[in-house]
Motif scaffolding. Sequence first.
Motif, mmCIF file in Angstrom:
data_model
loop_
_atom_site.group_PDB
_atom_site.id
_atom_site.type_symbol
_atom_site.label_atom_id
_atom_site.label_comp_id
_atom_site.label_asym_id
_atom_site.label_seq_id
_atom_site.Cartn_x
_atom_site.Cartn_y
_atom_site.Cartn_z
ATOM 1 N N GLN A 1 -11.712 -11.260 -57.610
ATOM 2 C CA GLN A 1 -10.671 -10.940 -56.648
ATOM 3 C C GLN A 1 -10.906 -11.815 -55.432
ATOM 4 N N SER A 2 -9.826 -12.294 -54.851
ATOM 5 C CA SER A 2 -9.984 -13.223 -53.735
ATOM 6 C C SER A 2 -9.593 -12.572 -52.417
ATOM 7 N N PRO A 3 -10.273 -12.976 -51.342
ATOM 8 C CA PRO A 3 -9.974 -12.419 -50.013
ATOM 9 C C PRO A 3 -8.791 -13.123 -49.356
ATOM 10 N N VAL A 4 -7.625 -12.988 -49.961
ATOM 11 C CA VAL A 4 -6.438 -13.691 -49.482
ATOM 12 C C VAL A 4 -6.114 -13.315 -48.041
ATOM 13 N N ILE A 5 -6.057 -12.035 -47.758
ATOM 14 C CA ILE A 5 -5.664 -11.586 -46.422
ATOM 15 C C ILE A 5 -6.689 -12.011 -45.378
ATOM 16 N N GLU A 6 -7.978 -11.802 -45.690
ATOM 17 C CA GLU A 6 -9.033 -12.186 -44.747
ATOM 18 C C GLU A 6 -9.021 -13.689 -44.477
ATOM 19 N N THR A 7 -8.772 -14.485 -45.531
ATOM 20 C CA THR A 7 -8.739 -15.936 -45.362
ATOM 21 C C THR A 7 -7.572 -16.357 -44.474
ATOM 22 N N LEU A 8 -6.418 -15.740 -44.695
ATOM 23 C CA LEU A 8 -5.265 -16.048 -43.847
ATOM 24 C C LEU A 8 -5.517 -15.643 -42.398
ATOM 25 N N GLU A 9 -6.138 -14.481 -42.207
ATOM 26 C CA GLU A 9 -6.460 -14.046 -40.840
ATOM 27 C C GLU A 9 -7.342 -15.071 -40.145
ATOM 28 N N ARG A 10 -8.337 -15.534 -40.866
ATOM 29 C CA ARG A 10 -9.258 -16.507 -40.271
ATOM 30 C C ARG A 10 -8.561 -17.842 -40.011
ATOM 31 N N ALA A 11 -7.707 -18.245 -40.940
ATOM 32 C CA ALA A 11 -6.980 -19.502 -40.748
ATOM 33 C C ALA A 11 -6.098 -19.446 -39.507
ATOM 34 N N VAL A 12 -5.499 -18.288 -39.269
ATOM 35 C CA VAL A 12 -4.640 -18.126 -38.089
ATOM 36 C C VAL A 12 -5.467 -18.102 -36.810
ATOM 37 N N LYS A 13 -6.512 -17.270 -36.781
ATOM 38 C CA LYS A 13 -7.258 -17.029 -35.543
ATOM 39 C C LYS A 13 -8.247 -18.133 -35.200
ATOM 40 N N ASP A 14 -8.830 -18.769 -36.210
ATOM 41 C CA ASP A 14 -9.877 -19.754 -35.950
ATOM 42 C C ASP A 14 -9.378 -21.189 -35.890
ATOM 43 N N SER A 15 -8.092 -21.380 -36.017
ATOM 44 C CA SER A 15 -7.539 -22.732 -35.921
ATOM 45 C C SER A 15 -7.139 -23.020 -34.481
ATOM 46 N N SER A 16 -7.507 -24.190 -34.010
ATOM 47 C CA SER A 16 -7.173 -24.583 -32.640
ATOM 48 C C SER A 16 -5.790 -25.213 -32.633
ATOM 49 N N TRP A 17 -4.769 -24.363 -32.839
ATOM 50 C CA TRP A 17 -3.393 -24.843 -32.918
ATOM 51 C C TRP A 17 -2.971 -25.542 -31.624
ATOM 52 N N ARG A 18 -2.272 -26.630 -31.751
ATOM 53 C CA ARG A 18 -1.734 -27.321 -30.591
ATOM 54 C C ARG A 18 -0.406 -26.693 -30.180
ATOM 55 N N GLU A 19 -0.051 -26.872 -28.921
ATOM 56 C CA GLU A 19 1.254 -26.435 -28.435
ATOM 57 C C GLU A 19 2.338 -27.389 -28.937
ATOM 58 N N CYS A 20 3.536 -26.892 -29.049
ATOM 59 C CA CYS A 20 4.711 -27.710 -29.395
ATOM 60 C C CYS A 20 4.488 -28.529 -30.663
ATOM 61 N N THR A 21 4.028 -27.861 -31.702
ATOM 62 C CA THR A 21 3.808 -28.540 -32.979
ATOM 63 C C THR A 21 4.159 -27.603 -34.119
ATOM 64 N N ARG A 22 4.518 -28.155 -35.255
ATOM 65 C CA ARG A 22 4.732 -27.343 -36.444
ATOM 66 C C ARG A 22 3.380 -26.881 -36.954
ATOM 67 N N ARG A 23 3.310 -25.620 -37.327
ATOM 68 C CA ARG A 23 2.045 -25.030 -37.789
ATOM 69 C C ARG A 23 2.244 -24.512 -39.200
ATOM 70 N N VAL A 24 1.423 -25.012 -40.107
ATOM 71 C CA VAL A 24 1.606 -24.713 -41.524
ATOM 72 C C VAL A 24 0.279 -24.286 -42.140
#
Length: 194
Positions: free
Chosen positions: A88-111
């Motif tokens: 079983q894979s930690p899909v939700i936990e991985t997505l949470e981490r991808a969202v919170k731990d990514s240093s997203w830039r302003e005014c950019t597409r985020r995928v």
Amino acid sequence: KIKIYCNCDIVFCIDCSFSMIPIIESIKESISLLMNGLVNDDNSIDWRARVVGFRDNIVYDKPFVTTVDEIKTQLDSIKAQGIVEDEQSPVIETLERAVKDSSWRECTRRVIMMFTDTVPKTDKCENIDNLSNEMDIHHIKLYLWGKKDSGYNSVYDLLAKIPRADIVRFEDPIEFYYHKYINFEYFMSLFLMT
């Protein structure tokens, strides 16, 4: 021929559990083709990308990079391995981490692009509303390719309700290799819809 003009931050979340052995190299090759296309002279894209690998937990989590060679190095570090039974894979936990731990830039597409062929863990379903809110606030587009399993479809049904989420489900992992979605042209077209 598709021409793209945008800024984009991309997180590739790749399942590297044992069952991914037959298809993980094809997925990495498709991602490499995408990244090569993004630096094509016909495109004007200021992109950054990073790779998150997961099995029963997150095993690989690297920062954003800005060259094709750097992202290929991250991809080369992902190896499918582990135990065969009852994955079983930690899909939700991985997505949470991808969202919170990514240093997203302003005014950019985020995928976020996620690839998994194992059944999602269900013990974090209560977190999906918070995850959905975070992704909506940050205007993150989710593309997820996952395993179709009638006993666990509720997890993907819940994820499909996240704003800007596109969930593709497969009966058999080998469909990843033959499916029209795992190709360069489709990946490039995603950026026009994000």
